[in-house]
Motif scaffolding. Structure first.
Motif, PDB file in Angstrom:
ATOM      1  N   ALA A  13      -2.823  12.066  -8.424  1.00 49.47           N
ATOM      2  CA  ALA A  13      -2.883  10.775  -9.423  1.00 49.47           C
ATOM      3  C   ALA A  13      -1.916   9.664  -9.084  1.00 49.47           C
ATOM      4  O   ALA A  13      -2.098   8.428  -8.956  1.00 49.47           O
ATOM      5  CB  ALA A  13      -2.919  11.207 -10.900  1.00 49.47           C
ATOM      6  N   HIS A  14      -0.558  10.285  -8.768  1.00 45.66           N
ATOM      7  CA  HIS A  14       0.440   9.329  -8.622  1.00 45.66           C
ATOM      8  C   HIS A  14       0.375   8.625  -7.127  1.00 45.66           C
ATOM      9  O   HIS A  14       0.422   7.500  -7.178  1.00 45.66           O
ATOM     10  CB  HIS A  14       1.768  10.230  -8.382  1.00 45.66           C
ATOM     11  CG  HIS A  14       3.014   9.243  -8.515  1.00 45.66           C
ATOM     12  ND1 HIS A  14       4.336   9.747  -8.518  1.00 45.66           N
ATOM     13  CD2 HIS A  14       3.232   8.079  -8.312  1.00 45.66           C
ATOM     14  CE1 HIS A  14       5.284   8.781  -8.486  1.00 45.66           C
ATOM     15  NE2 HIS A  14       4.564   7.603  -8.346  1.00 45.66           N
ATOM     16  N   LYS A  15      -0.402   9.443  -6.149  1.00 45.57           N
ATOM     17  CA  LYS A  15      -0.739   8.882  -4.849  1.00 45.57           C
ATOM     18  C   LYS A  15      -1.615   7.697  -4.908  1.00 45.57           C
ATOM     19  O   LYS A  15      -1.502   6.619  -4.448  1.00 45.57           O
ATOM     20  CB  LYS A  15      -1.094   9.882  -3.895  1.00 45.57           C
ATOM     21  CG  LYS A  15      -1.304   9.431  -2.478  1.00 45.57           C
ATOM     22  CD  LYS A  15      -1.877  10.365  -1.651  1.00 45.57           C
ATOM     23  CE  LYS A  15      -3.361  11.026  -1.896  1.00 45.57           C
ATOM     24  NZ  LYS A  15      -3.743  11.879  -0.764  1.00 45.57           N
ATOM     25  N   ALA A  16      -2.668   7.996  -5.613  1.00 46.22           N
ATOM     26  CA  ALA A  16      -3.918   7.114  -5.841  1.00 46.22           C
ATOM     27  C   ALA A  16      -3.579   5.875  -6.445  1.00 46.22           C
ATOM     28  O   ALA A  16      -3.736   4.662  -6.274  1.00 46.22           O
ATOM     29  CB  ALA A  16      -5.071   7.538  -6.674  1.00 46.22           C
ATOM     30  N   HIS A  17      -2.370   6.013  -7.482  1.00 50.22           N
ATOM     31  CA  HIS A  17      -1.928   4.858  -8.178  1.00 50.22           C
ATOM     32  C   HIS A  17      -0.948   3.945  -7.241  1.00 50.22           C
ATOM     33  O   HIS A  17      -1.093   2.833  -7.331  1.00 50.22           O
ATOM     34  CB  HIS A  17      -1.052   5.527  -9.592  1.00 50.22           C
ATOM     35  CG  HIS A  17      -0.440   4.343 -10.177  1.00 50.22           C
ATOM     36  ND1 HIS A  17      -1.120   3.284 -11.046  1.00 50.22           N
ATOM     37  CD2 HIS A  17       0.992   3.905 -10.047  1.00 50.22           C
ATOM     38  CE1 HIS A  17      -0.066   2.440 -11.552  1.00 50.22           C
ATOM     39  NE2 HIS A  17       0.940   2.866 -11.151  1.00 50.22           N
ATOM     40  N   LEU A  18      -0.170   4.485  -6.540  1.00 54.27           N
ATOM     41  CA  LEU A  18       0.464   3.806  -5.539  1.00 54.27           C
ATOM     42  C   LEU A  18      -0.268   3.072  -4.462  1.00 54.27           C
ATOM     43  O   LEU A  18      -0.064   1.803  -4.270  1.00 54.27           O
ATOM     44  CB  LEU A  18       1.496   4.591  -5.010  1.00 54.27           C
ATOM     45  CG  LEU A  18       2.618   4.979  -5.592  1.00 54.27           C
ATOM     46  CD1 LEU A  18       3.476   6.126  -4.731  1.00 54.27           C
ATOM     47  CD2 LEU A  18       3.705   3.836  -6.020  1.00 54.27           C
ATOM     48  N   GLN A  20      -3.336   1.907  -4.975  1.00 58.66           N
ATOM     49  CA  GLN A  20      -3.961   1.066  -5.610  1.00 58.66           C
ATOM     50  C   GLN A  20      -2.894  -0.141  -5.859  1.00 58.66           C
ATOM     51  O   GLN A  20      -3.317  -1.368  -5.683  1.00 58.66           O
ATOM     52  CB  GLN A  20      -4.334   1.680  -6.744  1.00 58.66           C
ATOM     53  CG  GLN A  20      -5.502   0.319  -7.430  1.00 58.66           C
ATOM     54  CD  GLN A  20      -5.948   1.131  -8.905  1.00 58.66           C
ATOM     55  OE1 GLN A  20      -5.509   1.831  -9.486  1.00 58.66           O
ATOM     56  NE2 GLN A  20      -6.932   0.208  -9.455  1.00 58.66           N
ATOM     57  N   GLN A  21      -1.756   0.137  -6.155  1.00 59.00           N
ATOM     58  CA  GLN A  21      -0.845  -0.975  -6.568  1.00 59.00           C
ATOM     59  C   GLN A  21      -0.281  -1.846  -5.362  1.00 59.00           C
ATOM     60  O   GLN A  21      -0.193  -3.084  -5.298  1.00 59.00           O
ATOM     61  CB  GLN A  21       0.389  -0.214  -7.181  1.00 59.00           C
ATOM     62  CG  GLN A  21       0.494  -0.211  -8.412  1.00 59.00           C
ATOM     63  CD  GLN A  21       1.980   0.126  -9.072  1.00 59.00           C
ATOM     64  OE1 GLN A  21       2.554   1.213  -8.295  1.00 59.00           O
ATOM     65  NE2 GLN A  21       2.500  -0.613 -10.136  1.00 59.00           N
ATOM     66  N   HIS A  27       0.821  -7.085  -7.731  1.00 57.78           N
ATOM     67  CA  HIS A  27       1.778  -6.007  -7.905  1.00 57.78           C
ATOM     68  C   HIS A  27       3.072  -6.481  -7.136  1.00 57.78           C
ATOM     69  O   HIS A  27       4.190  -6.491  -7.548  1.00 57.78           O
ATOM     70  CB  HIS A  27       1.400  -4.638  -7.314  1.00 57.78           C
ATOM     71  CG  HIS A  27       2.522  -3.777  -7.022  1.00 57.78           C
ATOM     72  ND1 HIS A  27       3.143  -2.865  -8.187  1.00 57.78           N
ATOM     73  CD2 HIS A  27       3.268  -3.365  -5.775  1.00 57.78           C
ATOM     74  CE1 HIS A  27       4.166  -2.264  -7.544  1.00 57.78           C
ATOM     75  NE2 HIS A  27       3.984  -2.546  -6.155  1.00 57.78           N
TER      76      HIS A  27
END
Length: 333
Positions: A13-18, A20-21, A27
Motif C-alpha cells: 500500500a505504501h509503494k502504491a501510494h508513493l 501515485q503521488q 504533489h
C-alpha cells in the motif's frame, strides 16, 4: 491476518501510494512550496557545512581528470549547435548590442600600459622582423625595376639605351645580397621607429574610432555566413584537441590550485545568502520555477515507472524498513 501478511500489505500500500503521488504535478508543487516555506529565508550556510561542501566538490574535480570519456557527447552537441547556428539569421549586432560593445571598449581603453607592451612584443617578434625586412626589400626592388631608377642616374642612362630593363634587372641582381644584409642589420632601428609610430597613432581616440567603425561594419553580418565557410571535420578536430588540452590542464598543479581557490571563494560567497536572494538576483521567482519544473518532474516519474526503472528502487527503499526488526516489533506488539 498474520504479522508477516500485515507487513507485506502495508508495504504494498505504501509503494502504491508513493507511485501515485510521484506522478502527480500537485504533489511536486506542494513539496516545493513546503520546501520554500521552510528554507527560502535561511542562509545556505546554516543548511550546508562549508568545509564539507568544499571538500566534496574539490575532491570530485580532482578525480574527474578526463573529458575524453564525454568526447563523443561533446562532439554530437557541438555538431547540433553548429548546424543550428548555420541556419540562424541572427546578426552580430544582436549578439553584442552597441551599449555592451561600448562598455567593453571602455574597459579596453584603460589598458594602455598592456597595449604598449603588446605592441612592443609584437614588433620584436622574429616573424615580424622577417616580414618587414622582406617588404622593404620588395619595395626597393620594385622601385628600381619598375621606375628604372638606376637608368636615370647621371652617367648610367647613356649605356642603358638598349635593353634597359634587362640591364637594370642584372644590376639589381648583383645588389640583392648587399641590400638584404643592410636591411637585416638595420631592421631593429626600423622596427623601433614602427613601434613608436604605432604607439603615437593608437591613441584612445583613434582606437575608439577604429573600433566603432569596425563594429558598424560587422554588426549587420550574420555568424552563419562565416560558419558555412569552415571546412567539414573542423568541429570534430577542435573538440578532440579541446578535450586533450582540458585533460592536460586538469593535471597541472597550477590549475588545481586555482580551481581549489575558486571553489572556496564561490562556496564562501554563497554561505550568507538565502535561496530567495539568489533567485531574486537571477531574476526568476520561485513560482515560475515551480511552473516550469513540477510538470516535468511528474512526467519524468511516469516515464520511469513505465520503463520499470523506478518501482524496484522504491521497493528497495521500503524493504529497508518493512523487513527490519523495528517494524516487526511494532506489528507484533
Amino acid at each position: 491476518m498474520s504479522s508477516s501478511e500485515l507487513i507485506s500489505a502495508l508495504r504494498d500500500a505504501h509503494k502504491a501510494h508513493l507511485l501515485q503521488q510521484l506522478q502527480a504535478t500537485e504533489h511536486w508543487h506542494a513539496l516545493m512550496v513546503q520546501t520554500s516555506n521552510l528554507l527560502t529565508d535561511i542562509p545556505l550556510g546554516t543548511l550546508v557545512d562549508q568545509d564539507s561542501l568544499v571538500l566534496v566538490v574539490d575532491q570530485w574535480l580532482q578525480e574527474a581528470l578526463s573529458a575524453r570519456g564525454l568526447q563523443d557527447v561533446i562532439s554530437d552537441v557541438s555538431h547540433a549547435l553548429w548546424e543550428a547556428a548555420e541556419q540562424d539569421d541572427t546578426t552580430l549586432g544582436e549578439l553584442l548590442r552597441e551599449e555592451h560593445f561600448e562598455a567593453i571598449l571602455e574597459q579596453i581603453l584603460k589598458l594602455q600600459s598592456l597595449r604598449e607592451r603588446a605592441i612592443h612584443s609584437a614588433m620584436n617578434h622574429p616573424l615580424v622582423s622577417e616580414m618587414v625586412s622582406e617588404m622593404l626589400y620588395t619595395g626597393i626592388k620594385n622601385f628600381l625595376l619598375e621606375e628604372n631608377a638606376l637608368a636615370k642616374l647621371p652617367g648610367v642612362s647613356s649605356v642603358m639605351k638598349i635593353g634597359r630593363k634587362s640591364m637594370v634587372g642584372k644590376a639589381m641582381g648583383g645588389m640583392e645580397e648587399s641590400i638584404r644584409v643592410y636591411l637585416q642589420k638595420n631592421i631593429r632601428v626600423t622596427l623601433k621607429t614602427g613601434e613608436q609610430w604605432l604607439k603615437k597613432q593608437l591613441t584612445n581616440e583613434r582606437i575608439q574610432q577604429l573600433a566603432r567603425d569596425g563594429y558598424l561594419r560587422v554588426s549587420p553580418l550574420k555568424p552563419a555566413d562565416y560558419m558555412s565557410m569552415v571546412p567539414k571535420g573542423t568541429v570534430d578536430e577542435v573538440v578532440a584537441q579541446s578535450c586533450a588540452i582540458t585533460d592536460e590542464s586538469a593535471r597541472l598543479d597550477y590549475t588545481r590550485r586555482l580551481v581549489s581557490v575558486g571553489i572556496r571563494a564561490a562556496v564562501a560567497s554563497l554561505m550568507d545568502k538565502p535561496l530567495k536572494s539568489i533567485l531574486d538576483g537571477m531574476q526568476i521567482s520561485e513560482e515560475r520555477i515551480r511552473e516550469l519544473t513540477t510538470p516535468a518532474l511528474a512526467r519524468g516519474v511516469t516515464v520511469l515507472i513505465e520503463q520499470g526503472t523506478l518501482e524496484p528502487f522504491i521497493e528497495w527503499v521500503l524493504d529497508d524498513f518493512y523487513q527490519s526488526e523495528a517494524c516487526k516489533k511494532i506489528i507484533d506488539g
